[in-house]
Design a protein around this motif. Structure first.
Motif, PDB file in Angstrom:
ATOM      1  N   GLN A 231      99.161  12.070  79.582  1.00  0.00           N
ATOM      2  CA  GLN A 231      98.900  10.664  79.853  1.00  0.00           C
ATOM      3  C   GLN A 231      97.425  10.478  80.174  1.00  0.00           C
ATOM      4  OE1 GLN A 231     101.669   8.786  82.488  1.00  0.00           O
ATOM      5  NE2 GLN A 231     100.134   7.377  83.270  1.00  0.00           N
ATOM      6  N   ARG A 232      96.811   9.471  79.539  1.00  0.00           N
ATOM      7  CA  ARG A 232      95.401   9.189  79.787  1.00  0.00           C
ATOM      8  C   ARG A 232      95.302   7.860  80.508  1.00  0.00           C
ATOM      9  NH1 ARG A 232      93.092  10.717  73.852  1.00  0.00           N
ATOM     10  NH2 ARG A 232      93.714  12.876  73.951  1.00  0.00           N
ATOM     11  N   GLY A 233      95.106   7.913  81.782  1.00  0.00           N
ATOM     12  CA  GLY A 233      94.978   6.689  82.562  1.00  0.00           C
ATOM     13  C   GLY A 233      96.219   6.425  83.391  1.00  0.00           C
ATOM     14  N   PRO A 234      96.150   5.359  84.187  1.00  0.00           N
ATOM     15  CA  PRO A 234      97.240   5.075  85.114  1.00  0.00           C
ATOM     16  C   PRO A 234      98.474   4.447  84.461  1.00  0.00           C
ATOM     17  CG  PRO A 234      95.543   3.410  85.308  1.00  0.00           C
ATOM     18  CD  PRO A 234      95.037   4.449  84.346  1.00  0.00           C
ATOM     19  N   VAL A 235      98.331   3.874  83.291  1.00  0.00           N
ATOM     20  CA  VAL A 235      99.458   3.192  82.641  1.00  0.00           C
ATOM     21  C   VAL A 235     100.051   4.108  81.585  1.00  0.00           C
ATOM     22  CG1 VAL A 235     100.143   1.192  81.301  1.00  0.00           C
ATOM     23  CG2 VAL A 235      98.396   0.958  83.058  1.00  0.00           C
ATOM     24  N   GLY A 236     101.322   4.444  81.754  1.00  0.00           N
ATOM     25  CA  GLY A 236     102.003   5.307  80.805  1.00  0.00           C
ATOM     26  C   GLY A 236     102.728   4.506  79.743  1.00  0.00           C
ATOM     27  N   PRO A 237     103.395   5.189  78.838  1.00  0.00           N
ATOM     28  CA  PRO A 237     104.063   4.510  77.733  1.00  0.00           C
ATOM     29  C   PRO A 237     105.306   3.713  78.156  1.00  0.00           C
ATOM     30  CG  PRO A 237     104.547   6.844  77.675  1.00  0.00           C
ATOM     31  CD  PRO A 237     103.514   6.638  78.747  1.00  0.00           C
ATOM     32  N   LYS A 238     105.817   3.944  79.355  1.00  0.00           N
ATOM     33  CA  LYS A 238     107.006   3.230  79.814  1.00  0.00           C
ATOM     34  C   LYS A 238     106.667   1.933  80.559  1.00  0.00           C
ATOM     35  CE  LYS A 238     110.006   7.225  80.352  1.00  0.00           C
ATOM     36  NZ  LYS A 238     110.962   7.876  81.240  1.00  0.00           N
ATOM     37  N   THR A 239     105.425   1.762  80.961  1.00  0.00           N
ATOM     38  CA  THR A 239     105.048   0.649  81.827  1.00  0.00           C
ATOM     39  C   THR A 239     105.309  -0.708  81.190  1.00  0.00           C
ATOM     40  OG1 THR A 239     103.348   2.037  82.806  1.00  0.00           O
ATOM     41  CG2 THR A 239     103.168  -0.334  83.189  1.00  0.00           C
ATOM     42  N   VAL A 240     104.786  -0.929  80.003  1.00  0.00           N
ATOM     43  CA  VAL A 240     104.931  -2.240  79.359  1.00  0.00           C
ATOM     44  C   VAL A 240     106.394  -2.538  79.008  1.00  0.00           C
ATOM     45  CG1 VAL A 240     104.265  -3.632  77.351  1.00  0.00           C
ATOM     46  CG2 VAL A 240     102.541  -2.313  78.584  1.00  0.00           C
ATOM     47  N   PRO A 241     107.143  -1.590  78.429  1.00  0.00           N
ATOM     48  CA  PRO A 241     108.552  -1.913  78.165  1.00  0.00           C
ATOM     49  C   PRO A 241     109.346  -2.221  79.437  1.00  0.00           C
ATOM     50  CG  PRO A 241     107.902  -0.011  76.874  1.00  0.00           C
ATOM     51  CD  PRO A 241     106.757  -0.328  77.799  1.00  0.00           C
ATOM     52  N   PHE A 242     109.080  -1.496  80.528  1.00  0.00           N
ATOM     53  CA  PHE A 242     109.768  -1.806  81.784  1.00  0.00           C
ATOM     54  C   PHE A 242     109.374  -3.190  82.297  1.00  0.00           C
ATOM     55  CE2 PHE A 242     110.739   2.824  82.660  1.00  0.00           C
ATOM     56  CZ  PHE A 242     112.108   2.631  82.678  1.00  0.00           C
ATOM     57  N   LEU A 243     108.111  -3.531  82.162  1.00  0.00           N
ATOM     58  CA  LEU A 243     107.638  -4.850  82.578  1.00  0.00           C
ATOM     59  C   LEU A 243     108.305  -5.949  81.747  1.00  0.00           C
ATOM     60  CD1 LEU A 243     105.636  -6.462  84.362  1.00  0.00           C
ATOM     61  CD2 LEU A 243     104.005  -6.244  82.482  1.00  0.00           C
ATOM     62  N   ILE A 244     108.349  -5.778  80.439  1.00  0.00           N
ATOM     63  CA  ILE A 244     108.970  -6.771  79.552  1.00  0.00           C
ATOM     64  C   ILE A 244     110.464  -6.901  79.850  1.00  0.00           C
ATOM     65  CG2 ILE A 244     109.525  -7.324  77.143  1.00  0.00           C
ATOM     66  CD1 ILE A 244     106.588  -7.708  77.795  1.00  0.00           C
ATOM     67  N   GLY A 245     111.154  -5.782  80.000  1.00  0.00           N
ATOM     68  CA  GLY A 245     112.587  -5.821  80.314  1.00  0.00           C
ATOM     69  C   GLY A 245     112.863  -6.511  81.638  1.00  0.00           C
ATOM     70  N   GLY A 246     112.054  -6.197  82.642  1.00  0.00           N
ATOM     71  CA  GLY A 246     112.218  -6.841  83.946  1.00  0.00           C
ATOM     72  C   GLY A 246     111.944  -8.335  83.882  1.00  0.00           C
ATOM     73  N   LEU A 247     110.905  -8.725  83.132  1.00  0.00           N
ATOM     74  CA  LEU A 247     110.600 -10.149  82.986  1.00  0.00           C
ATOM     75  C   LEU A 247     111.703 -10.892  82.225  1.00  0.00           C
ATOM     76  CD1 LEU A 247     106.748 -10.071  82.321  1.00  0.00           C
ATOM     77  CD2 LEU A 247     107.940 -10.907  84.367  1.00  0.00           C
ATOM     78  N   LEU A 248     112.298 -10.247  81.241  1.00  0.00           N
ATOM     79  CA  LEU A 248     113.418 -10.870  80.529  1.00  0.00           C
ATOM     80  C   LEU A 248     114.588 -11.127  81.477  1.00  0.00           C
ATOM     81  CD1 LEU A 248     113.358  -8.931  77.147  1.00  0.00           C
ATOM     82  CD2 LEU A 248     113.155 -11.402  77.413  1.00  0.00           C
ATOM     83  N   LEU A 249     114.881 -10.153  82.330  1.00  0.00           N
ATOM     84  CA  LEU A 249     115.962 -10.341  83.308  1.00  0.00           C
ATOM     85  C   LEU A 249     115.617 -11.431  84.316  1.00  0.00           C
ATOM     86  CD1 LEU A 249     117.064  -6.652  83.974  1.00  0.00           C
ATOM     87  CD2 LEU A 249     118.300  -8.411  82.704  1.00  0.00           C
ATOM     88  N   LEU A 250     114.368 -11.475  84.745  1.00  0.00           N
ATOM     89  CA  LEU A 250     113.935 -12.507  85.684  1.00  0.00           C
ATOM     90  C   LEU A 250     114.049 -13.902  85.069  1.00  0.00           C
ATOM     91  CD1 LEU A 250     112.619 -13.249  88.430  1.00  0.00           C
ATOM     92  CD2 LEU A 250     110.407 -13.027  87.266  1.00  0.00           C
ATOM     93  N   VAL A 251     113.596 -14.055  83.836  1.00  0.00           N
ATOM     94  CA  VAL A 251     113.684 -15.352  83.158  1.00  0.00           C
ATOM     95  C   VAL A 251     115.142 -15.755  82.970  1.00  0.00           C
ATOM     96  CG1 VAL A 251     113.247 -16.523  80.954  1.00  0.00           C
ATOM     97  CG2 VAL A 251     111.435 -15.233  82.055  1.00  0.00           C
ATOM     98  N   ALA A 252     115.998 -14.795  82.618  1.00  0.00           N
ATOM     99  CA  ALA A 252     117.427 -15.093  82.449  1.00  0.00           C
ATOM    100  C   ALA A 252     118.023 -15.592  83.766  1.00  0.00           C
ATOM    101  CB  ALA A 252     118.174 -13.857  81.953  1.00  0.00           C
TER     102      ALA A 252
END
Length: 174
Positions: free
Chosen positions: A47-68
């Motif tokens: 991993q290069r940097g603080p943001v890994g490959p799971k960060t954005v998908p987890f953020l999008i999934g969480g935001l979808l649940l929040l909007v729902a």
């Protein structure tokens, strides 16, 4: 029997009045799907940097649940979507299947031809076909604009963004 019919009728009325809950369910299912898929992403690489490959998908999934959840709360509190009275579409008019088929043919031709004749030519066919399907009939302007748009799109993606697109036979000339 009348009481059962009234109960069934009131359930249908309630469901009609709260039909936006269907979108809430769809958003929640999509959010869960994104979260489950994100959890299965492997991190077998450095991993290069603080943001890994799971960060954005987890953020999008969480935001979808929040909007729902927020939308469901709004609907259950009596909120309703605005009607589309401002839309200038005649809902009683039949579908324009000729346009739909011409647009579909343009997209299908692009998908079939892109690896054979390259993006610039297949993109030109796509742009020109879409313009024709949507009613433009200028025999000089339409193919010229289609060629300019297609070649410009090719160069932006291929040279500026680093997204390789198949060039085809024209790339030896250009």
């Amino acid at each position: 029997m009348t009481e059962t019919t009234t109960t069934t009728g009131s359930k249908r009325t309630w469901l009609r009045e709260h039909s936006e809950l269907g979108i809430c369910v769809l958003l929640a299912l999509l959010g869960v799907l994104v979260l489950v898929d994100a959890a299965s992403i492997s991190t077998d690489f450095t991993q290069r940097g603080p943001v890994g490959p799971k960060t954005v998908p987890f953020l999008i999934g969480g935001l979808l649940l929040l909007v729902a959840a927020l939308l469901a709360r709004d609907v259950l509190r009596g909120g309703r979507g605005e009607s589309e009275t401002g839309e200038d579409v005649d809902l009683s008019a039949p579908s324009d299947w000729r346009t739909v088929l011409l647009l579909s043919a343009s997209f299908l031709a692009d998908a079939v031809l892109i690896n054979i004749i390259g993006f610039p030519l297949s993109g030109m066919i796509l742009f020109w076909g879409c313009a024709y399907a949507l009613g433009s009939r200028n025999a000089v302007r339409d193919p010229l604009l289609a060629a300019v748009l297609s070649v410009a799109t090719y160069f932006v993606f291929n040279n500026l963004l680093g997204v390789p697109l198949p060039g085809g036979p024209l790339m030896g000339v250009l």
